[in-house]
Design a protein around this motif. Structure first.
Motif, short mmCIF file in Angstrom:
data_model
loop_
_atom_site.label_atom_id
_atom_site.label_comp_id
_atom_site.label_asym_id
_atom_site.label_seq_id
_atom_site.Cartn_x
_atom_site.Cartn_y
_atom_site.Cartn_z
N HIS A 206 0.83 -1.20 0.00
CA HIS A 206 0.00 0.00 0.00
C HIS A 206 0.87 1.26 0.00
O HIS A 206 0.66 2.19 -0.79
CB HIS A 206 -0.92 -0.02 1.21
N LEU B 195 1.16 4.26 -2.87
CA LEU B 195 0.97 5.69 -2.61
C LEU B 195 2.20 6.48 -3.05
O LEU B 195 2.08 7.59 -3.58
CB LEU B 195 0.70 5.91 -1.12
N LEU C 60 -3.10 -1.08 -6.14
CA LEU C 60 -4.18 -0.76 -5.21
C LEU C 60 -5.41 -1.62 -5.47
O LEU C 60 -6.05 -2.13 -4.54
CB LEU C 60 -4.54 0.73 -5.31
N GLU D 22 -9.07 4.38 -3.37
CA GLU D 22 -7.81 4.94 -3.87
C GLU D 22 -7.52 4.44 -5.28
O GLU D 22 -7.04 5.20 -6.14
CB GLU D 22 -6.68 4.57 -2.93
N ASP E 116 -9.86 6.30 -7.69
CA ASP E 116 -9.36 7.66 -7.91
C ASP E 116 -8.18 7.66 -8.90
O ASP E 116 -8.10 8.52 -9.78
CB ASP E 116 -8.90 8.28 -6.59
#
Length: 222
Positions: free
Chosen positions: A27, A31, A46, A71, A74
């Protein structure tokens, strides 16, 4: 580290993965990849994390899966892959049906695919039970309604958005569009100018500039 030193965070996450740390390291790596410009790798990872089999002691919970799906959605939407964003958001809502962030990204993905009535229905249905609808959600509902020709409900909902957040550039942009459609050019111009003042480098500001330019070129505009 992701916000301050994404490259360092990426290296740290890679080391953690080599050391056998679990899904949290993947994760963090995703990011960091988002911040360093590798959006497609991040979105893929993700989504993969969100879909890990449930029930594993070392795996993400249903709440974690909803966050990861949001996430991922997005990220796919930012890449212009609205269908994949929709798929991720719909999956996330099976893990956490009251996640307003997932509802919002789903609505954005649907609007990007011109599934306007579907987006309107998703948002309106969620708001029936939502304890605290957000300004952003009301803006998207207003956008869907306006695009369907339902200007009255659109004005009502964008006004609710501005009541919650009077300085929301997205709400001000939408309010200006609706005002212009209703023949209130001065109100529209005021809204769009405020968008430029509040968020001059935003996507909303770019759209406001375009709308102002069109209005300035119209000889019949007051």
């Amino acid at each position: 580290m992701v916000g301050e030193d994404p490259s360092g965070a990426l290296d740290y996450a890679q080391d953690a993965l080599h050391a056998g740390v679990g899904w949290q390291a993947r994760h963090c790596r995703a990011l960091a990849q988002l911040e360093t410009g590798d959006e497609e790798s991040a979105a893929t990872d993700l989504e993969s994390l969100a879909r890990l089999p449930a029930g594993r002691a070392d795996g993400p919970t249903a709440l974690d899966q909803a966050m990861l799906a949001r996430e991922a959605a997005d990220a796919w939407l930012a890449l212009g892959q609205a269908a994949r964003a929709q798929n991720c958001a719909e999956y996330g809502l099976t893990r956490q049906k009251q996640d307003q962030g997932l509802v919002i990204v789903l609505a954005r993905a649907l609007l990007a695919q011109n599934q306007i009535a579907h987006a309107r229905d998703v948002l309106a249905g969620f708001f029936v039970d939502a304890p605290q609808p957000t300004s952003q959600g009301y803006v998207l509902l207003a956008t869907a309604e306006r695009r369907m020709g339902q200007v009255g409900p659109a004005l009502e909902h964008v006004s609710k958005a501005l009541a919650l957040d009077p300085l929301n550039p997205e709400a001000l942009l939408e309010h200006g569009i609706i005002s212009e459609q209703q023949g209130h050019a001065a109100k529209a111009r005021q809204d769009w100018q405020q968008v430029l003042e509040l968020a001059p480098d935003s996507h909303e500001a770019d759209l406001a500039r375009q709308d102002l330019a069109v209005m300035a070129a119209d000889p019949d505009a007051p």
